[in-house]
Design a protein around this motif. Sequence first.
Motif, PDB file in Angstrom:
ATOM      1  N   PRO A 147       0.835  -1.205   0.000  1.00  0.00           N
ATOM      2  CA  PRO A 147       0.000   0.000   0.000  1.00  0.00           C
ATOM      3  C   PRO A 147       0.872   1.258   0.000  1.00  0.00           C
ATOM      4  O   PRO A 147       2.004   1.243   0.506  1.00  0.00           O
ATOM      5  N   ALA A 148       0.354   2.336  -0.556  1.00  0.00           N
ATOM      6  CA  ALA A 148       1.110   3.586  -0.684  1.00  0.00           C
ATOM      7  C   ALA A 148       1.694   4.039   0.652  1.00  0.00           C
ATOM      8  O   ALA A 148       2.839   4.514   0.700  1.00  0.00           O
ATOM      9  N   GLU A 149       0.954   3.864   1.733  1.00  0.00           N
ATOM     10  CA  GLU A 149       1.437   4.321   3.041  1.00  0.00           C
ATOM     11  C   GLU A 149       2.555   3.436   3.605  1.00  0.00           C
ATOM     12  O   GLU A 149       3.192   3.802   4.594  1.00  0.00           O
ATOM     13  N   ARG A 150       2.835   2.304   2.986  1.00  0.00           N
ATOM     14  CA  ARG A 150       3.898   1.412   3.446  1.00  0.00           C
ATOM     15  C   ARG A 150       5.096   1.376   2.497  1.00  0.00           C
ATOM     16  O   ARG A 150       6.046   0.617   2.705  1.00  0.00           O
ATOM     17  N   VAL A 151       5.086   2.204   1.448  1.00  0.00           N
ATOM     18  CA  VAL A 151       6.172   2.201   0.462  1.00  0.00           C
ATOM     19  C   VAL A 151       7.516   2.537   1.116  1.00  0.00           C
ATOM     20  O   VAL A 151       8.515   1.856   0.894  1.00  0.00           O
ATOM     21  N   ALA A 152       7.569   3.575   1.918  1.00  0.00           N
ATOM     22  CA  ALA A 152       8.837   3.965   2.555  1.00  0.00           C
ATOM     23  C   ALA A 152       9.352   2.842   3.456  1.00  0.00           C
ATOM     24  O   ALA A 152      10.553   2.541   3.466  1.00  0.00           O
ATOM     25  N   ALA A 153       8.460   2.219   4.207  1.00  0.00           N
ATOM     26  CA  ALA A 153       8.868   1.103   5.068  1.00  0.00           C
ATOM     27  C   ALA A 153       9.391  -0.056   4.223  1.00  0.00           C
ATOM     28  O   ALA A 153      10.401  -0.688   4.573  1.00  0.00           O
ATOM     29  N   MET A 154       8.733  -0.334   3.092  1.00  0.00           N
ATOM     30  CA  MET A 154       9.170  -1.435   2.233  1.00  0.00           C
ATOM     31  C   MET A 154      10.515  -1.115   1.588  1.00  0.00           C
ATOM     32  O   MET A 154      11.365  -2.001   1.454  1.00  0.00           O
ATOM     33  N   GLU A 155      10.733   0.124   1.204  1.00  0.00           N
ATOM     34  CA  GLU A 155      12.044   0.518   0.653  1.00  0.00           C
ATOM     35  C   GLU A 155      13.143   0.246   1.678  1.00  0.00           C
ATOM     36  O   GLU A 155      14.207  -0.281   1.330  1.00  0.00           O
ATOM     37  N   ARG A 191       5.824  -9.651   3.636  1.00  0.00           N
ATOM     38  CA  ARG A 191       4.361  -9.496   3.718  1.00  0.00           C
ATOM     39  C   ARG A 191       3.963  -8.800   5.018  1.00  0.00           C
ATOM     40  O   ARG A 191       3.070  -7.950   5.038  1.00  0.00           O
ATOM     41  N   ARG A 192       4.657  -9.140   6.117  1.00  0.00           N
ATOM     42  CA  ARG A 192       4.331  -8.490   7.399  1.00  0.00           C
ATOM     43  C   ARG A 192       4.632  -6.992   7.351  1.00  0.00           C
ATOM     44  O   ARG A 192       3.901  -6.185   7.920  1.00  0.00           O
ATOM     45  N   VAL A 193       5.717  -6.611   6.672  1.00  0.00           N
ATOM     46  CA  VAL A 193       6.031  -5.178   6.534  1.00  0.00           C
ATOM     47  C   VAL A 193       4.946  -4.494   5.710  1.00  0.00           C
ATOM     48  O   VAL A 193       4.457  -3.421   6.076  1.00  0.00           O
ATOM     49  N   ALA A 194       4.534  -5.107   4.618  1.00  0.00           N
ATOM     50  CA  ALA A 194       3.549  -4.499   3.715  1.00  0.00           C
ATOM     51  C   ALA A 194       2.153  -4.465   4.317  1.00  0.00           C
ATOM     52  O   ALA A 194       1.456  -3.454   4.216  1.00  0.00           O
ATOM     53  N   GLU A 195       1.741  -5.564   4.935  1.00  0.00           N
ATOM     54  CA  GLU A 195       0.336  -5.712   5.313  1.00  0.00           C
ATOM     55  C   GLU A 195       0.046  -5.566   6.801  1.00  0.00           C
ATOM     56  O   GLU A 195      -1.088  -5.292   7.178  1.00  0.00           O
ATOM     57  N   GLU A 196       1.071  -5.753   7.653  1.00  0.00           N
ATOM     58  CA  GLU A 196       0.810  -5.746   9.097  1.00  0.00           C
ATOM     59  C   GLU A 196       1.549  -4.643   9.838  1.00  0.00           C
ATOM     60  O   GLU A 196       1.504  -4.584  11.059  1.00  0.00           O
ATOM     61  N   GLY A 197       2.268  -3.814   9.105  1.00  0.00           N
ATOM     62  CA  GLY A 197       2.973  -2.712   9.738  1.00  0.00           C
ATOM     63  C   GLY A 197       4.218  -3.113  10.503  1.00  0.00           C
ATOM     64  O   GLY A 197       4.662  -2.385  11.404  1.00  0.00           O
ATOM     65  N   ALA A 198       4.821  -4.255  10.152  1.00  0.00           N
ATOM     66  CA  ALA A 198       6.036  -4.699  10.850  1.00  0.00           C
ATOM     67  C   ALA A 198       7.164  -3.688  10.658  1.00  0.00           C
ATOM     68  O   ALA A 198       7.229  -2.983   9.648  1.00  0.00           O
ATOM     69  N   ASP A 199       8.048  -3.639  11.624  1.00  0.00           N
ATOM     70  CA  ASP A 199       9.179  -2.715  11.624  1.00  0.00           C
ATOM     71  C   ASP A 199      10.194  -3.135  10.555  1.00  0.00           C
ATOM     72  O   ASP A 199      10.782  -4.213  10.648  1.00  0.00           O
ATOM     73  N   THR A 212       3.179   0.007  -9.506  1.00  0.00           N
ATOM     74  CA  THR A 212       2.164  -1.009  -9.222  1.00  0.00           C
ATOM     75  C   THR A 212       2.136  -1.444  -7.763  1.00  0.00           C
ATOM     76  O   THR A 212       1.222  -2.157  -7.357  1.00  0.00           O
ATOM     77  N   GLY A 213       3.155  -1.065  -6.989  1.00  0.00           N
ATOM     78  CA  GLY A 213       3.223  -1.483  -5.590  1.00  0.00           C
ATOM     79  C   GLY A 213       3.583  -2.946  -5.427  1.00  0.00           C
ATOM     80  O   GLY A 213       3.299  -3.544  -4.400  1.00  0.00           O
ATOM     81  N   THR A 214       4.214  -3.515  -6.438  1.00  0.00           N
ATOM     82  CA  THR A 214       4.567  -4.931  -6.367  1.00  0.00           C
ATOM     83  C   THR A 214       6.043  -5.123  -6.060  1.00  0.00           C
ATOM     84  O   THR A 214       6.883  -4.309  -6.434  1.00  0.00           O
ATOM     85  N   LEU A 215       6.325  -6.227  -5.392  1.00  0.00           N
ATOM     86  CA  LEU A 215       7.687  -6.608  -5.045  1.00  0.00           C
ATOM     87  C   LEU A 215       8.171  -7.665  -6.023  1.00  0.00           C
ATOM     88  O   LEU A 215       7.382  -8.452  -6.545  1.00  0.00           O
ATOM     89  N   TYR A 216       9.478  -7.689  -6.225  1.00  0.00           N
ATOM     90  CA  TYR A 216      10.066  -8.703  -7.089  1.00  0.00           C
ATOM     91  C   TYR A 216      11.481  -9.008  -6.624  1.00  0.00           C
ATOM     92  O   TYR A 216      12.065  -8.257  -5.848  1.00  0.00           O
ATOM     93  N   PHE A 217      11.997 -10.126  -7.110  1.00  0.00           N
ATOM     94  CA  PHE A 217      13.393 -10.484  -6.911  1.00  0.00           C
ATOM     95  C   PHE A 217      13.968 -10.694  -8.302  1.00  0.00           C
ATOM     96  O   PHE A 217      13.438 -11.484  -9.083  1.00  0.00           O
ATOM     97  N   ARG A 218      15.056  -9.991  -8.628  1.00  0.00           N
ATOM     98  CA  ARG A 218      15.621 -10.035  -9.976  1.00  0.00           C
ATOM     99  C   ARG A 218      17.110 -10.373  -9.937  1.00  0.00           C
ATOM    100  O   ARG A 218      17.865  -9.834  -9.141  1.00  0.00           O
ATOM    101  N   VAL A 219      17.495 -11.287 -10.836  1.00  0.00           N
ATOM    102  CA  VAL A 219      18.899 -11.621 -11.054  1.00  0.00           C
ATOM    103  C   VAL A 219      19.146 -11.470 -12.553  1.00  0.00           C
ATOM    104  O   VAL A 219      18.339 -11.913 -13.364  1.00  0.00           O
ATOM    105  N   THR A 220      20.254 -10.850 -12.902  1.00  0.00           N
ATOM    106  CA  THR A 220      20.596 -10.636 -14.304  1.00  0.00           C
ATOM    107  C   THR A 220      21.843 -11.432 -14.650  1.00  0.00           C
ATOM    108  O   THR A 220      22.863 -11.306 -13.983  1.00  0.00           O
TER     109      THR A 220
END
Length: 166
Positions: free
Chosen positions: A69-77, A138-146, A98-106
């Motif tokens: 969610p937009a309000e959790r973007v800074a925490a997710m960063e 998921r806990r950071v994004a959805e539950e407000g984890a630290d 899009t607010g989506t997370l990914y894991f990328r290897v090049t």
Amino acid sequence: MIPETQRVRSYGQLIELLRRDQVTHQLDPNEQVITIPTRRDHDEGVALLRWQDRDGVLQVIHTLPVTVPAERVAAMEAAVTRLNHALALPGFGLNHQTGTLYFRVTLPVAAAGVSPQDLQSVFRAAVRTAFDMLPALRRVAEEGADPTMIVEDARIDLTISTGQPQ
């Protein structure tokens, strides 16, 4: 499987490898992308193999089934930055549009191509890492984890899921 001596040097050879290994996939030849469904326990994800001739690389991108969610973007960063610093193979990112997370290897491809074994190893590592870190993210994004506790939280999750200290 294609022998090591038959390195993957094109999008077509990548498709051939997946077909020989009987990997379920969908093709987007215009974008040179292959979509592979993934699953662990009750979570489903999608891995993309993006062949980029112009850049001489093959990207393995695994999306995570969570929306930030937009309000959790800074925490997710903050969480993603900490995770990437702690991982032997960093690669987490956040698509801000899009607010989506990914894991990328090049993987560099160049003229020599990429070995099927290296591709399989990187693919497995990307999928494993994405799903291993999913509960803590998921806990950071959805539950407000630290987000400052993400590395320790992920270690606890891995210890619980594997029964082995991390």
